[in-house]
Motif scaffolding. Sequence first.
Motif, PDB file in Angstrom:
ATOM      1  N   LEU B  11      39.503  34.110  35.866  1.00  0.00           N
ATOM      2  CA  LEU B  11      40.090  35.553  36.194  1.00  0.00           C
ATOM      3  C   LEU B  11      39.724  36.497  35.286  1.00  0.00           C
ATOM      4  O   LEU B  11      39.320  37.670  35.568  1.00  0.00           O
ATOM      5  CB  LEU B  11      41.659  35.115  36.200  1.00  0.00           C
ATOM      6  N   PHE B  12      39.516  36.385  34.056  1.00  0.00           N
ATOM      7  CA  PHE B  12      39.200  37.160  33.049  1.00  0.00           C
ATOM      8  C   PHE B  12      37.848  37.702  33.316  1.00  0.00           C
ATOM      9  O   PHE B  12      37.528  38.866  33.210  1.00  0.00           O
ATOM     10  CB  PHE B  12      39.236  36.505  31.541  1.00  0.00           C
ATOM     11  N   TRP B  13      36.948  36.741  33.665  1.00  0.00           N
ATOM     12  CA  TRP B  13      35.479  37.169  33.859  1.00  0.00           C
ATOM     13  C   TRP B  13      35.396  38.084  35.201  1.00  0.00           C
ATOM     14  O   TRP B  13      34.799  39.101  35.175  1.00  0.00           O
ATOM     15  CB  TRP B  13      34.633  35.892  33.813  1.00  0.00           C
ATOM     16  N   ARG B  14      36.270  37.660  36.074  1.00  0.00           N
ATOM     17  CA  ARG B  14      36.071  38.711  37.295  1.00  0.00           C
ATOM     18  C   ARG B  14      36.655  39.996  36.944  1.00  0.00           C
ATOM     19  O   ARG B  14      36.303  40.848  37.610  1.00  0.00           O
ATOM     20  CB  ARG B  14      36.964  37.987  38.525  1.00  0.00           C
ATOM     21  N   THR B  15      37.994  39.998  36.349  1.00  0.00           N
ATOM     22  CA  THR B  15      38.387  41.375  35.971  1.00  0.00           C
ATOM     23  C   THR B  15      37.278  42.234  35.005  1.00  0.00           C
ATOM     24  O   THR B  15      36.961  43.245  35.321  1.00  0.00           O
ATOM     25  CB  THR B  15      39.644  41.149  34.981  1.00  0.00           C
ATOM     26  N   LEU B  16      36.742  41.356  34.239  1.00  0.00           N
ATOM     27  CA  LEU B  16      35.667  42.090  33.230  1.00  0.00           C
ATOM     28  C   LEU B  16      34.401  42.807  34.481  1.00  0.00           C
ATOM     29  O   LEU B  16      34.005  43.849  34.214  1.00  0.00           O
ATOM     30  CB  LEU B  16      35.063  41.029  32.513  1.00  0.00           C
ATOM     31  N   GLN B  17      34.139  41.925  35.442  1.00  0.00           N
ATOM     32  CA  GLN B  17      33.283  42.296  36.317  1.00  0.00           C
ATOM     33  C   GLN B  17      33.691  43.650  37.124  1.00  0.00           C
ATOM     34  O   GLN B  17      32.844  44.426  37.637  1.00  0.00           O
ATOM     35  CB  GLN B  17      32.662  41.212  37.196  1.00  0.00           C
ATOM     36  N   ALA B  18      34.865  43.863  37.005  1.00  0.00           N
ATOM     37  CA  ALA B  18      35.453  44.873  37.995  1.00  0.00           C
ATOM     38  C   ALA B  18      35.792  46.054  36.890  1.00  0.00           C
ATOM     39  O   ALA B  18      36.138  47.239  37.461  1.00  0.00           O
ATOM     40  CB  ALA B  18      36.702  44.545  38.586  1.00  0.00           C
ATOM     41  N   LEU B  19      35.320  45.916  35.772  1.00  0.00           N
ATOM     42  CA  LEU B  19      35.525  47.133  34.764  1.00  0.00           C
ATOM     43  C   LEU B  19      34.823  48.534  35.055  1.00  0.00           C
ATOM     44  O   LEU B  19      35.592  49.368  34.848  1.00  0.00           O
ATOM     45  CB  LEU B  19      35.090  46.711  33.501  1.00  0.00           C
ATOM     46  N   PRO B  20      33.908  48.510  35.608  1.00  0.00           N
ATOM     47  CA  PRO B  20      33.229  49.792  36.332  1.00  0.00           C
ATOM     48  C   PRO B  20      34.186  50.342  37.190  1.00  0.00           C
ATOM     49  O   PRO B  20      34.078  51.849  37.571  1.00  0.00           O
ATOM     50  CB  PRO B  20      31.831  49.408  36.966  1.00  0.00           C
ATOM     51  N   LEU B  21      35.128  49.619  37.824  1.00  0.00           N
ATOM     52  CA  LEU B  21      35.810  50.468  38.886  1.00  0.00           C
ATOM     53  C   LEU B  21      37.397  50.974  38.241  1.00  0.00           C
ATOM     54  O   LEU B  21      38.075  51.422  38.840  1.00  0.00           O
ATOM     55  CB  LEU B  21      36.690  49.302  39.863  1.00  0.00           C
ATOM     56  N   THR B  22      37.433  50.897  36.914  1.00  0.00           N
ATOM     57  CA  THR B  22      38.682  51.027  36.249  1.00  0.00           C
ATOM     58  C   THR B  22      38.981  52.478  36.569  1.00  0.00           C
ATOM     59  O   THR B  22      40.309  52.983  36.745  1.00  0.00           O
ATOM     60  CB  THR B  22      38.540  51.102  34.706  1.00  0.00           C
ATOM     61  N   PHE B  23      37.836  53.415  36.558  1.00  0.00           N
ATOM     62  CA  PHE B  23      38.043  54.884  36.747  1.00  0.00           C
ATOM     63  C   PHE B  23      38.905  55.188  38.228  1.00  0.00           C
ATOM     64  O   PHE B  23      39.733  56.113  38.288  1.00  0.00           O
ATOM     65  CB  PHE B  23      36.756  55.714  36.590  1.00  0.00           C
ATOM     66  N   ARG B  24      38.358  54.444  38.946  1.00  0.00           N
ATOM     67  CA  ARG B  24      38.834  54.662  40.435  1.00  0.00           C
ATOM     68  C   ARG B  24      40.361  54.056  40.533  1.00  0.00           C
ATOM     69  O   ARG B  24      41.097  54.695  41.257  1.00  0.00           O
ATOM     70  CB  ARG B  24      38.170  53.520  41.364  1.00  0.00           C
ATOM     71  N   HIS B  25      40.857  53.377  39.832  1.00  0.00           N
ATOM     72  CA  HIS B  25      42.121  52.876  39.738  1.00  0.00           C
ATOM     73  C   HIS B  25      42.624  53.490  38.569  1.00  0.00           C
ATOM     74  O   HIS B  25      43.993  52.753  38.001  1.00  0.00           O
ATOM     75  CB  HIS B  25      42.113  51.322  39.592  1.00  0.00           C
ATOM     76  N   ARG B  26      42.433  54.608  38.135  1.00  0.00           N
ATOM     77  CA  ARG B  26      43.050  55.271  36.771  1.00  0.00           C
ATOM     78  C   ARG B  26      44.505  55.407  37.049  1.00  0.00           C
ATOM     79  O   ARG B  26      45.213  55.476  36.089  1.00  0.00           O
ATOM     80  CB  ARG B  26      42.387  56.226  36.480  1.00  0.00           C
ATOM     81  N   HIS B  27      45.016  55.630  38.280  1.00  0.00           N
ATOM     82  CA  HIS B  27      46.325  56.129  38.440  1.00  0.00           C
ATOM     83  C   HIS B  27      47.297  55.069  38.391  1.00  0.00           C
ATOM     84  O   HIS B  27      48.415  54.858  37.586  1.00  0.00           O
ATOM     85  CB  HIS B  27      46.494  56.589  39.902  1.00  0.00           C
ATOM     86  N   LYS B  28      46.762  53.965  38.764  1.00  0.00           N
ATOM     87  CA  LYS B  28      47.373  52.482  38.503  1.00  0.00           C
ATOM     88  C   LYS B  28      47.409  51.891  36.905  1.00  0.00           C
ATOM     89  O   LYS B  28      48.581  51.494  36.363  1.00  0.00           O
ATOM     90  CB  LYS B  28      47.056  51.314  39.454  1.00  0.00           C
ATOM     91  N   VAL B  29      46.388  52.303  36.255  1.00  0.00           N
ATOM     92  CA  VAL B  29      46.092  52.128  34.900  1.00  0.00           C
ATOM     93  C   VAL B  29      47.385  53.119  34.109  1.00  0.00           C
ATOM     94  O   VAL B  29      48.220  52.412  33.421  1.00  0.00           O
ATOM     95  CB  VAL B  29      44.808  52.519  34.375  1.00  0.00           C
ATOM     96  N   PHE B  30      47.490  54.267  34.430  1.00  0.00           N
ATOM     97  CA  PHE B  30      48.407  55.080  33.673  1.00  0.00           C
ATOM     98  C   PHE B  30      49.737  54.743  33.958  1.00  0.00           C
ATOM     99  O   PHE B  30      50.561  54.309  33.245  1.00  0.00           O
ATOM    100  CB  PHE B  30      48.177  56.627  34.433  1.00  0.00           C
ATOM    101  N   GLU B  31      50.035  54.125  35.191  1.00  0.00           N
ATOM    102  CA  GLU B  31      51.299  53.748  35.774  1.00  0.00           C
ATOM    103  C   GLU B  31      51.724  52.581  34.731  1.00  0.00           C
ATOM    104  O   GLU B  31      52.780  52.695  34.083  1.00  0.00           O
ATOM    105  CB  GLU B  31      51.405  53.390  37.250  1.00  0.00           C
TER     106      GLU B  31
END
Lengths: 252, 248
Positions: B11-31
């Motif tokens: 799970l950790f590895w898959r999440t790391l691979q998704a890191l480039p998408l963080t900016f797209r999901h920034r609203h959820k990160v802020f929340e």
Amino acid sequence: MSDPANQQGVRVEVRDLRKNFGDHEVLRGVSFTVERGEIFVLMGPSGSGKSVLLKHIIGLEEADGGEMLIEGHSIHAEGLRDRYRLAMVFQSGALLNSLTVGENVGLYLREHRLKPEAEIRRVIAEKLEIVGLTGAEEKIPAELSGGMKKRVAIARALVIEPQLVLYDEPTSELDPLIAITIGQEILALRDRTHATSLVVTHDRDLAFGIADRIAMIADGEILALGRPEEVRRSPHPLVQRFLTADFHPKPQ
Amino acid sequence: MFRDIGGLVLLFWRTLQALPLTFRHRHKVFEQFYEIGMGSLLMVCILSVFIGGVLALEIGPVMVERGLANFLGGIVGLGLCRELAPTLMAVLIAGRIGAAMAAEIGSMTVYQEIDALRTMNINPIHYLVLPRLTAIAIGLPMLVIFADLVGWMGGAVVCSTNQQIAVSMQSFLANLRDTVEIKDLVHGLVKTFVFALVIGTVSCHQGLATIGGPRGIGRSVTKAVVNSIVLILILDYFLTHLLVQIEK
Ligand SMILES: Nc1ncnc2c1ncn2[C@@H]1O[C@H](COP(=O)(O)OP(=O)(O)OP(=O)(O)O)[C@@H](O)[C@H]1O
Ligand SMILES: [Mg+2]
């Protein structure tokens, strides 16, 4: 998306599907094909494996044997979900409880960034109107009745403009008038987009009202399959009981 | 618990691979960040005062008795920022935020919301795990910085007011400034960062692995918190060992 192959329903093939939960054989070799643009209705007693079958077709469960093909490709094939638009209306609705109704309905468009925000709002309002929930955008799922949740789930599936829709008992909690509207919308969706529909239902009126073909499933096996009038004439006793039972048993 | 390690790493590895998408999901990160930061800040500050205070109270009299009163600020300062603030805040956040993550994702699993996401071709790892993991990885170290500062103050107050210790606030803080270096703060924050990843990954993993009904959710929450704390305390030792080697 301008690809013409993308504008019509997909062909679904289920080949010898088997599934056990522990030593409980839920599906024992189910095979059938749903043609492009067809409305295929699955009927059967409670616990006969209909919901499990739908989950396999959309790839949420791993089969113990057999395969599910969308346009000849395995449902688990890489990129299949990017190529074809699939949707499922869950028996429970399966709305995201932390989102409002409007956010649930618009989720697909927003997450995949398919349309500008103003357009998304318009689509949400339009689909909610189809299911008779105009103006319910700001409600949260906890405030809705079972039937309303089901209708939001249907709106959420319609937004995808799917090429294949799986409906798990779309009318089970609806009053007869709305049930008919939903049946009409399943027909209208097919006419509008040539979508393929697979409908699981206990509702005999809905089944015979919209189906191109009907399959009867019991104990994980298909008992009868054919056009509605063929199924009605099936000699299988369980099929007959299922289709003709009413509150006033006729004397034999 | 150790059976889950494979799933955790995956799970950790898959999440790391998704890191480039963080900016797209920034609203959820802020929340999520708001939830972690604002929701916990007050509790972090209150607890830190007590942690700093009790640390001073435990070692103060012993050091004063041996004529080491001048070193008190440094010892309390180091103990807090290198060890106590990171671990105790991680344990606190495992109980507060980890439990909430496991409960929320667990109930989404049980009520087929995750299945619904998958049918909409929305990856639950991108949609749910990525924002939570990013938010906690940033939020927890920030909370620990607060905990360090407030904890030091707590220590200073106790030292200056306690009759047995009677080290003035000025000399406590002066010694602290002389002793504690940036590298000590970083040492604690590196550990905190790892603890944050542990809490986020373990809790999301437990949530996604939930089976059964409400009782299953309860079980997942318990496992998320307990497993996080166990992993934090074990990793703490080995991480410290490693970091001390590097610092030499
Ligand atoms: N995750 C699961 N684990 C174990 N058994 C399951 C699971 N899901 C379904 N089953 C079993 O599979 C059988 C078929 O279930 P399914 O939900 O497909 O029935 P159904 O035909 O949809 O019934 P209904 O009309 O009541 O919705 C049931 O006996 C059920 O207990
Ligand atoms: Mg069912």
